[in-house]
Design an enzyme around this catalytic site. Structure first.
Site, PDB file in Angstrom:
ATOM      1  N   GLU A 132       0.966  -1.308  -0.072  1.00 42.08           N
ATOM      2  CA  GLU A 132       0.416   0.016   0.221  1.00 42.08           C
ATOM      3  C   GLU A 132       0.645   1.541  -0.240  1.00 42.08           C
ATOM      4  OE1 GLU A 132      -3.590   0.104   2.464  1.00 42.08           O
ATOM      5  OE2 GLU A 132      -3.673  -1.939   1.592  1.00 42.08           O
ATOM      6  N   LYS A 159       3.078   3.337   7.295  1.00 45.23           N
ATOM      7  CA  LYS A 159       3.681   2.433   7.007  1.00 45.23           C
ATOM      8  C   LYS A 159       5.612   2.730   6.365  1.00 45.23           C
ATOM      9  CE  LYS A 159       3.934  -1.586   7.941  1.00 45.23           C
ATOM     10  NZ  LYS A 159       4.241  -2.460   8.793  1.00 45.23           N
TER      11      LYS A 159
HETATM   12  P1  NAD Z   1      -2.633  -7.376  13.028  1.00 44.55           P
HETATM   13  O1  NAD Z   1      -3.230  -6.741  13.504  1.00 44.55           O
HETATM   14  O2  NAD Z   1      -3.061  -8.949  12.892  1.00 44.55           O
HETATM   15  O3  NAD Z   1      -0.969  -7.771  14.142  1.00 44.55           O
HETATM   16  C1  NAD Z   1      -0.339  -7.048  14.257  1.00 44.55           C
HETATM   17  C2  NAD Z   1       0.214  -6.966  15.514  1.00 44.55           C
HETATM   18  O4  NAD Z   1       1.015  -6.343  16.286  1.00 44.55           O
HETATM   19  C3  NAD Z   1      -0.778  -7.707  17.007  1.00 44.55           C
HETATM   20  O5  NAD Z   1       0.321  -9.018  17.469  1.00 44.55           O
HETATM   21  C4  NAD Z   1      -0.693  -6.489  17.925  1.00 44.55           C
HETATM   22  O6  NAD Z   1      -1.237  -7.029  18.996  1.00 44.55           O
HETATM   23  C5  NAD Z   1       0.183  -6.289  17.531  1.00 44.55           C
HETATM   24  N1  NAD Z   1       0.548  -4.577  18.119  1.00 44.55           N
HETATM   25  C6  NAD Z   1       0.234  -3.446  17.679  1.00 44.55           C
HETATM   26  N2  NAD Z   1       0.225  -2.316  18.716  1.00 44.55           N
HETATM   27  C7  NAD Z   1       1.787  -2.962  18.905  1.00 44.55           C
HETATM   28  C8  NAD Z   1       2.414  -2.433  20.221  1.00 44.55           C
HETATM   29  N3  NAD Z   1       2.297  -1.254  19.804  1.00 44.55           N
HETATM   30  N4  NAD Z   1       3.542  -2.800  20.712  1.00 44.55           N
HETATM   31  C9  NAD Z   1       4.126  -4.478  20.372  1.00 44.55           C
HETATM   32  N5  NAD Z   1       2.934  -4.823  19.296  1.00 44.55           N
HETATM   33  C10 NAD Z   1       1.542  -4.206  18.656  1.00 44.55           C
HETATM   34  O7  NAD Z   1      -1.636  -7.695  11.785  1.00 44.55           O
HETATM   35  P2  NAD Z   1      -0.834  -8.324  10.571  1.00 44.55           P
HETATM   36  O8  NAD Z   1      -1.651  -8.354   9.475  1.00 44.55           O
HETATM   37  O9  NAD Z   1      -0.712 -10.034  10.849  1.00 44.55           O
HETATM   38  O10 NAD Z   1       0.442  -7.428   9.949  1.00 44.55           O
HETATM   39  C11 NAD Z   1       1.702  -7.759  10.553  1.00 44.55           C
HETATM   40  C12 NAD Z   1       2.742  -6.744   9.322  1.00 44.55           C
HETATM   41  O11 NAD Z   1       2.999  -6.990   8.283  1.00 44.55           O
HETATM   42  C13 NAD Z   1       2.119  -5.256  10.043  1.00 44.55           C
HETATM   43  O12 NAD Z   1       3.420  -4.211   9.301  1.00 44.55           O
HETATM   44  C14 NAD Z   1       1.386  -4.364   8.143  1.00 44.55           C
HETATM   45  O13 NAD Z   1       1.523  -3.431   8.320  1.00 44.55           O
HETATM   46  C15 NAD Z   1       1.819  -6.095   7.290  1.00 44.55           C
HETATM   47  N6  NAD Z   1       1.811  -6.294   6.261  1.00 44.55           N
HETATM   48  C16 NAD Z   1       0.074  -6.701   6.161  1.00 44.55           C
HETATM   49  C17 NAD Z   1      -0.384  -7.488   5.605  1.00 44.55           C
HETATM   50  C18 NAD Z   1      -1.907  -7.940   5.183  1.00 44.55           C
HETATM   51  O14 NAD Z   1      -2.787  -7.919   4.692  1.00 44.55           O
HETATM   52  N7  NAD Z   1      -2.491  -7.925   6.954  1.00 44.55           N
HETATM   53  C19 NAD Z   1      -0.004  -7.145   4.340  1.00 44.55           C
HETATM   54  C20 NAD Z   1       1.135  -7.249   4.007  1.00 44.55           C
HETATM   55  C21 NAD Z   1       1.632  -6.088   5.328  1.00 44.55           C
HETATM   56  O1  DAU Z   2      -2.225  -4.585   0.143  1.00 45.04           O
HETATM   57  C1  DAU Z   2      -1.954  -5.324   1.640  1.00 45.04           C
HETATM   58  C2  DAU Z   2      -2.589  -4.797   2.819  1.00 45.04           C
HETATM   59  O2  DAU Z   2      -4.211  -5.568   2.873  1.00 45.04           O
HETATM   60  C3  DAU Z   2      -1.930  -3.818   3.923  1.00 45.04           C
HETATM   61  O3  DAU Z   2      -0.925  -3.443   4.572  1.00 45.04           O
HETATM   62  C4  DAU Z   2      -3.326  -4.778   5.099  1.00 45.04           C
HETATM   63  O4  DAU Z   2      -2.753  -4.202   6.386  1.00 45.04           O
HETATM   64  C5  DAU Z   2      -4.529  -4.785   5.644  1.00 45.04           C
HETATM   65  O5  DAU Z   2      -5.247  -4.354   6.151  1.00 45.04           O
HETATM   66  C6  DAU Z   2      -5.075  -4.968   3.264  1.00 45.04           C
HETATM   67  O6  DAU Z   2      -5.216  -3.564   4.030  1.00 45.04           O
HETATM   68  P1  DAU Z   2      -6.702  -3.714   2.501  1.00 45.04           P
HETATM   69  O7  DAU Z   2      -7.340  -2.082   2.538  1.00 45.04           O
HETATM   70  O8  DAU Z   2      -6.948  -3.865   0.871  1.00 45.04           O
HETATM   71  O9  DAU Z   2      -8.003  -4.942   3.089  1.00 45.04           O
HETATM   72  P2  DAU Z   2     -10.078  -4.581   3.285  1.00 45.04           P
HETATM   73  O10 DAU Z   2      -9.399  -6.724   3.547  1.00 45.04           O
HETATM   74  O11 DAU Z   2      -9.755  -4.015   4.918  1.00 45.04           O
HETATM   75  O12 DAU Z   2     -10.377  -5.113   2.080  1.00 45.04           O
HETATM   76  C7  DAU Z   2      -9.701  -5.639   1.165  1.00 45.04           C
HETATM   77  C8  DAU Z   2     -10.645  -4.795   0.213  1.00 45.04           C
HETATM   78  O13 DAU Z   2     -12.497  -4.600   0.556  1.00 45.04           O
HETATM   79  C9  DAU Z   2     -10.570  -3.199  -0.121  1.00 45.04           C
HETATM   80  O14 DAU Z   2     -10.575  -2.796  -1.519  1.00 45.04           O
HETATM   81  C10 DAU Z   2     -11.712  -2.790   0.928  1.00 45.04           C
HETATM   82  C11 DAU Z   2     -13.044  -3.485   0.754  1.00 45.04           C
HETATM   83  N1  DAU Z   2     -13.872  -3.904   2.156  1.00 45.04           N
HETATM   84  C12 DAU Z   2     -13.193  -4.195   3.133  1.00 45.04           C
HETATM   85  C13 DAU Z   2     -13.763  -4.209   4.089  1.00 45.04           C
HETATM   86  C14 DAU Z   2     -13.037  -4.527   4.920  1.00 45.04           C
HETATM   87  C15 DAU Z   2     -15.538  -3.746   1.334  1.00 45.04           C
HETATM   88  O15 DAU Z   2     -15.462  -3.714   0.244  1.00 45.04           O
HETATM   89  N2  DAU Z   2     -15.842  -4.241   3.117  1.00 45.04           N
HETATM   90  C16 DAU Z   2     -15.160  -4.206   3.905  1.00 45.04           C
HETATM   91  O16 DAU Z   2     -15.823  -4.575   4.929  1.00 45.04           O
END
Ligand code: NAD
Ligand code: DAU
Length: 347
Positions: A132, A159
């Protein structure tokens, strides 16, 4: 060798911690997590008593605590995942994102620099980031490692800022670092605020499925265990100061993905075909909604031999099975505060 994983009780972090604990018995893996609403130690039940694993409850924003931790355990590697991670929450409350994602990251960088600067050899600060940061694509094109940063949401801006700080510590102080930017993850243990687990939960309880805008937004989906495998590979074999993009080569328009979820859930739940699709409700769009993300993951394939191993069909089937067989997990995370969040966000 002591390794610090931050955010290891969250979705991706828990899969990374499990992989490191099980694959590297000679490491001691310290999981530092403050346990926000998104952190859940239930995610790590199966490895919590492993000899080479320690959980530490603490906040990456607490400078004294972080400095003391680095002095005490002399970590040789850091895999930094702790973050506020949900775009919608960043729109209603950006400051928490600045605190954890920017200040928290700088705290960790400073602590690592202090204990490593006498001799940086053999040390690694690996920062886990997101696609993102590159902003939005139009209908064509892919993000590469050299795409200019252009974040749109407070989440992606925080980020992007943290990525810049990591590189600045490398340039200014010589801190050995790596960064990876990944696309949307899905799989077991994802908190049901994100699209796939939120919609699976709503299908189970027959609640409306809130599709933002016209549903024609596109994301590239990767199974979380493939991301954890990429993180392991980059941490061990990636080149210092390099960035690696990680993606699933798997683009879906939201509305098509939602229809697929409905179809598969109807089959699994023994409901008549088409029943869950009736729950689809178009709602007000997310402000600043990025149209499309898509990753060119050819560098990590060429240099480290990584590519996704799980097809979307397999990954989705595993994910659906996990949510259907982990009712107690889902019920516990969707009670209490979750209901308040849901009311505010969707009602
Ligand atoms: P998540 O929200 O599921 O988990 C985040 C974790 O960080 C939680 O366990 C939370 O308790 C901990 N945390 C939050 N604030 C904190 C703090 N101040 N000190 C210590 N711990 C803290 O997130 P996720 O989806 O597992 O994402 C993990 C990492 O990967 C993030 O950095 C996110 O930006 C990145 N990322 C996520 C996605 C995705 O699709 N979920 C994709 C690309 C990158
Ligand atoms: O691309 C990586 C990112 O993907 C990570 O860095 C983020 O931590 C993770 O949350 C995710 O971000 P998105 O915003 O893409 O994910 P989200 O699941 O929130 O939404 C996916 C798509 O679905 C987006 O286009 C918004 C849409 N959406 C999401 C929600 C929660 C809906 O239409 N309705 C919803 O209720």
């Amino acid at each position: 060798m002591n390794i610090l994983v931050t955010g290891g009780a969250g979705f991706i972090g828990s899969h990374v911690v499990r992989r490191l604990v099980n694959s590297y018995p000679n490491y001691h893996v310290f999981n530092l997590d403050t346990l926000t609403y998104a952190g859940n130690l239930e995610n790590l039940k199966d490895i919590e008593s492993s000899r080479n694993y320690t959980f530490i409850k603490g906040n990456i924003c607490d400078t004294d605590f972080i400095n003391a931790l680095f002095i005490k355990y002399q970590f040789q590697g850091v895999v930094h995942l702790a973050a506020e991670s949900h775009v919608d929450r960043s729109i209603t409350g950006p400051l928490a994102f600045v605190k954890t994602n920017v200040l928290g990251t700088v705290n960790l960088l400073s602590a690592a620099k202090s204990i490593w600067e006498k001799d940086f050899r053999g040390k690694r600060f690996y920062h886990i980031s997101t696609d993102e940061v590159y902003g939005s694509l139009g209908n064509t094109g892919l993000f590469s490692e050299t795409t200019a940063y252009n974040p749109s949401s407070p989440y992606s801006a925080s980020k992007a800022s943290s990525d810049h700080f990591v590189r600045a510590y490398g340039e200014t102080y010589g801190l050995p670092y790596l960064i990876s930017n990944c696309s949307n993850n899905y799989g077991p243990n994802q908190f049901p605020e994100k699209l796939i687990p939120l919609f699976l939960n709503n299908i189970i309880i027959k609640q409306p499925l809130p599709v933002y805008g016209d549903g024609n937004y596109t994301r590239d989906w990767l199974y979380v265990l493939d991301h954890a495998r990429a993180i392991d590979l980059i941490f061990h074999n990636g080149k210092n100061t390099e960035t690696y993009n990680i993606g699933g080569f798997n683009e879906w328009k939201n509305i098509d993905l939602v229809k697929l979820l409905c179809k598969q859930m109807d089959q699994k739940l023994g409901r008549p075909a088409g029943e869950s699709e009736k729950l689809i409700t178009y709602v007000k769009d997310r402000p600043g909604h990025d149209l499309r993300y898509a990753i060119d993951a050819s560098k990590i394939k060429k240099e480290l031999g990584w590519e996704p191993s799980v097809t979307f069909e397999e990954g989705l089937a595993k994910t659906i099975d996990w949510y259907l067989t982990n009712g107690p997990w889902l019920n516990s995370v969707t009670s209490g505060k979750y209901q308040e969040y849901y009311e505010k966000q969707y009602k």
